[in-house]
Design a protein around this motif. Structure first.
Motif, mmCIF file in Angstrom:
data_model
loop_
_atom_site.group_PDB
_atom_site.id
_atom_site.type_symbol
_atom_site.label_atom_id
_atom_site.label_comp_id
_atom_site.label_asym_id
_atom_site.label_seq_id
_atom_site.Cartn_x
_atom_site.Cartn_y
_atom_site.Cartn_z
ATOM 1 N N GLN A 177 -44.228 30.997 20.161
ATOM 2 C CA GLN A 177 -45.234 30.277 19.390
ATOM 3 C C GLN A 177 -44.613 29.393 18.318
ATOM 4 O O GLN A 177 -43.701 29.812 17.602
ATOM 5 C CB GLN A 177 -46.213 31.247 18.729
ATOM 6 N N ASP A 178 -45.098 28.166 18.230
ATOM 7 C CA ASP A 178 -44.700 27.241 17.175
ATOM 8 C C ASP A 178 -45.468 27.636 15.911
ATOM 9 O O ASP A 178 -46.655 27.336 15.774
ATOM 10 C CB ASP A 178 -45.027 25.808 17.591
ATOM 11 N N PHE A 179 -44.785 28.302 14.985
ATOM 12 C CA PHE A 179 -45.444 28.869 13.817
ATOM 13 C C PHE A 179 -46.062 27.795 12.929
ATOM 14 O O PHE A 179 -47.081 28.032 12.279
ATOM 15 C CB PHE A 179 -44.440 29.700 13.009
ATOM 16 N N LEU A 180 -45.462 26.618 12.880
ATOM 17 C CA LEU A 180 -45.944 25.585 11.973
ATOM 18 C C LEU A 180 -47.123 24.804 12.532
ATOM 19 O O LEU A 180 -48.027 24.437 11.787
ATOM 20 C CB LEU A 180 -44.809 24.621 11.613
ATOM 21 N N PHE A 181 -47.129 24.518 13.821
ATOM 22 C CA PHE A 181 -48.151 23.632 14.390
ATOM 23 C C PHE A 181 -49.191 24.352 15.249
ATOM 24 O O PHE A 181 -50.295 23.844 15.440
ATOM 25 C CB PHE A 181 -47.482 22.526 15.211
ATOM 26 N N ARG A 182 -48.832 25.516 15.819
ATOM 27 C CA ARG A 182 -49.783 26.403 16.498
ATOM 28 C C ARG A 182 -50.641 25.693 17.550
ATOM 29 O O ARG A 182 -51.811 26.007 17.727
ATOM 30 C CB ARG A 182 -50.667 27.108 15.471
ATOM 31 N N ASN A 183 -50.090 24.690 18.193
ATOM 32 C CA ASN A 183 -50.770 23.987 19.278
ATOM 33 C C ASN A 183 -52.014 23.231 18.830
ATOM 34 O O ASN A 183 -52.848 22.825 19.638
ATOM 35 C CB ASN A 183 -51.150 24.955 20.409
ATOM 36 N N ALA A 184 -52.170 23.019 17.530
ATOM 37 C CA ALA A 184 -53.320 22.239 17.041
ATOM 38 C C ALA A 184 -53.164 20.791 17.478
ATOM 39 O O ALA A 184 -52.059 20.235 17.426
ATOM 40 C CB ALA A 184 -53.412 22.324 15.524
ATOM 41 N N PRO A 185 -54.233 20.125 17.882
ATOM 42 C CA PRO A 185 -54.135 18.731 18.337
ATOM 43 C C PRO A 185 -54.056 17.719 17.207
ATOM 44 O O PRO A 185 -53.743 16.556 17.443
ATOM 45 C CB PRO A 185 -55.416 18.534 19.145
ATOM 46 N N ALA A 186 -54.352 18.128 15.973
ATOM 47 C CA ALA A 186 -54.332 17.182 14.854
ATOM 48 C C ALA A 186 -53.887 17.898 13.581
ATOM 49 O O ALA A 186 -54.128 19.094 13.405
ATOM 50 C CB ALA A 186 -55.705 16.550 14.641
ATOM 51 N N VAL A 187 -53.244 17.136 12.721
ATOM 52 C CA VAL A 187 -52.846 17.618 11.401
ATOM 53 C C VAL A 187 -53.354 16.621 10.371
ATOM 54 O O VAL A 187 -53.205 15.413 10.552
ATOM 55 C CB VAL A 187 -51.312 17.759 11.269
ATOM 56 N N PHE A 231 -55.412 26.138 6.773
ATOM 57 C CA PHE A 231 -54.665 25.583 5.656
ATOM 58 C C PHE A 231 -53.220 26.066 5.788
ATOM 59 O O PHE A 231 -52.956 27.266 5.735
ATOM 60 C CB PHE A 231 -55.260 26.042 4.320
ATOM 61 N N ASN A 232 -52.297 25.118 5.962
ATOM 62 C CA ASN A 232 -50.935 25.476 6.334
ATOM 63 C C ASN A 232 -49.958 25.126 5.212
ATOM 64 O O ASN A 232 -49.459 23.997 5.120
ATOM 65 C CB ASN A 232 -50.546 24.744 7.624
ATOM 66 N N GLY A 233 -49.687 26.086 4.348
ATOM 67 C CA GLY A 233 -48.783 25.861 3.237
ATOM 68 C C GLY A 233 -47.335 25.695 3.674
ATOM 69 O O GLY A 233 -46.575 24.927 3.062
ATOM 70 N N TYR A 234 -46.925 26.396 4.731
ATOM 71 C CA TYR A 234 -45.553 26.265 5.214
ATOM 72 C C TYR A 234 -45.274 24.852 5.714
ATOM 73 O O TYR A 234 -44.232 24.259 5.388
ATOM 74 C CB TYR A 234 -45.291 27.269 6.342
ATOM 75 N N LEU A 235 -46.181 24.292 6.504
ATOM 76 C CA LEU A 235 -45.980 22.946 7.015
ATOM 77 C C LEU A 235 -46.064 21.926 5.890
ATOM 78 O O LEU A 235 -45.315 20.935 5.873
ATOM 79 C CB LEU A 235 -47.005 22.633 8.101
ATOM 80 N N CYS A 236 -46.943 22.164 4.932
ATOM 81 C CA CYS A 236 -47.079 21.248 3.803
ATOM 82 C C CYS A 236 -45.780 21.214 2.996
ATOM 83 O O CYS A 236 -45.293 20.127 2.623
ATOM 84 C CB CYS A 236 -48.250 21.672 2.919
ATOM 85 N N ARG A 237 -45.182 22.373 2.738
ATOM 86 C CA ARG A 237 -43.949 22.441 1.953
ATOM 87 C C ARG A 237 -42.816 21.725 2.684
ATOM 88 O O ARG A 237 -42.077 20.933 2.085
ATOM 89 C CB ARG A 237 -43.570 23.899 1.693
ATOM 90 N N ALA A 238 -42.657 21.994 3.974
ATOM 91 C CA ALA A 238 -41.588 21.353 4.733
ATOM 92 C C ALA A 238 -41.772 19.844 4.774
ATOM 93 O O ALA A 238 -40.813 19.078 4.606
ATOM 94 C CB ALA A 238 -41.542 21.926 6.149
ATOM 95 N N SER A 239 -43.008 19.404 4.978
ATOM 96 C CA SER A 239 -43.281 17.967 5.048
ATOM 97 C C SER A 239 -43.001 17.289 3.719
ATOM 98 O O SER A 239 -42.509 16.152 3.686
ATOM 99 C CB SER A 239 -44.740 17.730 5.456
ATOM 100 N N GLU A 240 -43.289 17.964 2.622
ATOM 101 C CA GLU A 240 -43.047 17.405 1.296
ATOM 102 C C GLU A 240 -41.557 17.323 0.999
ATOM 103 O O GLU A 240 -41.095 16.369 0.350
ATOM 104 C CB GLU A 240 -43.752 18.263 0.244
ATOM 105 N N GLU A 241 -40.785 18.278 1.472
ATOM 106 C CA GLU A 241 -39.365 18.341 1.139
ATOM 107 C C GLU A 241 -38.494 17.460 2.028
ATOM 108 O O GLU A 241 -37.361 17.135 1.648
ATOM 109 C CB GLU A 241 -38.881 19.796 1.246
ATOM 110 N N LEU A 242 -38.968 17.067 3.188
ATOM 111 C CA LEU A 242 -38.159 16.296 4.136
ATOM 112 C C LEU A 242 -38.445 14.808 3.989
ATOM 113 O O LEU A 242 -39.542 14.347 4.334
ATOM 114 C CB LEU A 242 -38.442 16.757 5.566
ATOM 115 N N PRO A 243 -37.510 14.012 3.501
ATOM 116 C CA PRO A 243 -37.754 12.586 3.267
ATOM 117 C C PRO A 243 -38.202 11.831 4.508
ATOM 118 O O PRO A 243 -39.060 10.931 4.424
ATOM 119 C CB PRO A 243 -36.393 12.083 2.763
ATOM 120 N N ALA A 244 -37.642 12.158 5.662
ATOM 121 C CA ALA A 244 -38.021 11.444 6.883
ATOM 122 C C ALA A 244 -39.482 11.689 7.238
ATOM 123 O O ALA A 244 -40.173 10.798 7.757
ATOM 124 C CB ALA A 244 -37.117 11.870 8.040
#
Length: 263
Positions: A170-180, A211-224
């Protein structure tokens, strides 16, 4: 942007004056007059009984007769709907429709913001989801490969997530959701309030949200990732996985007794 008063419609009732938070209006010679700068909250537009007030630069065609929740939604039904919502961690693969997304975004747009800043940016990723996933996981992998003394503390929590994803589990961050959907804002409370209204709108349309705090944190920290999302200078405060739930819940879940204080 300026407040405009249509003298042909204004009846000088003074309702806009009484409701103006900045005391920037006054009735003179039977007509409302603008006296100073304001935060453009729109209360004068909303309270005017004859539609005599307008704000330049705003879409006045979007203004419609109000439908207060107390007149349109039964309180017991609303509470039951709130009790019935669940954090969805399993989604069907079909994409979220354009109309459903539009309603979700408008629910966020119309949420109250501090000082009427209206400073939230709403970022929807659906067509570009594969690219977002690549940028997130590649960024996490690169950081985890750094020497221990160079590795950011936050990324260490993501090591098992990366391992499971690479192993095809399982993709823990995206969980097969079609949209973010992300909400970027200077103030966390502005983003949080908007996200809550967005979730209620999503659920009202048969969608589910996590509500995905893990994905939010990673997205905020990664410049790309930030560059891909075009978040501007505003921090990413909220992240919502969005889609049709692949699981249903026939009952509400229990909660601990409420921690209420009354004085």
């Amino acid at each position: 942007m300026l407040i405009g008063i249509d003298a042909g419609r204004c009846i000088g009732c003074g309702k806009c004056v009484a409701d103006c938070v900045g005391s920037n209006l006054a009735v003179e010679d039977g007509i409302a007059q603008v006296k100073g700068r304001c935060i453009l909250c729109g209360h004068c537009v909303a309270v005017c009984p004859t539609a005599a007030v307008s704000i330049s630069g705003y879409d006045m065609a979007d203004v419609e007769p109000s439908a207060p929740a107390g007149e349109t939604i039964d309180a017991a039904d609303l509470l039951r709907a709130i009790k019935s919502r669940r954090s969805v961690r399993s989604f069907k693969p079909e994409p979220v429709g354009r109309q459903e997304l539009e309603f979700v975004l408008q629910a966020g747009r119309y949420t109250a913001t501090a000082k009427n800043a209206q400073g939230c940016r709403f970022i929807v990723v659906q067509d570009g989801l594969a690219e977002l996933k690549r940028l997130v996981w590649d960024g996490i992998e690169e950081l985890l490969a750094l020497p221990a003394d160079e590795k950011p503390r936050w990324v260490k929590l993501y090591k098992p997530f990366l391992r499971d994803t690479c192993a095809g589990r399982q993709d823990f961050l995206f969980r097969n959701a079609p949209a973010v959907v992300y909400v970027a804002a200077e103030r966390a409370d502005d983003a949080g309030l908007a996200a809550q209204n967005m979730e209620l709108m999503a659920v009202a349309q048969g969608l589910g949200v996590l509500f995905n705090g893990y994905l939010c944190r990673a997205s905020e920290e990664l410049p790309a990732v930030r560059a891909f999302l075009e978040a501007d200078e505003r921090p990413l405060q909220m992240c919502l996985l969005l889609g049709c739930p692949a699981v249903s819940y026939p009952r509400t879940a229990p909660r601990l007794p409420g921690d209420f204080v009354a004085k």
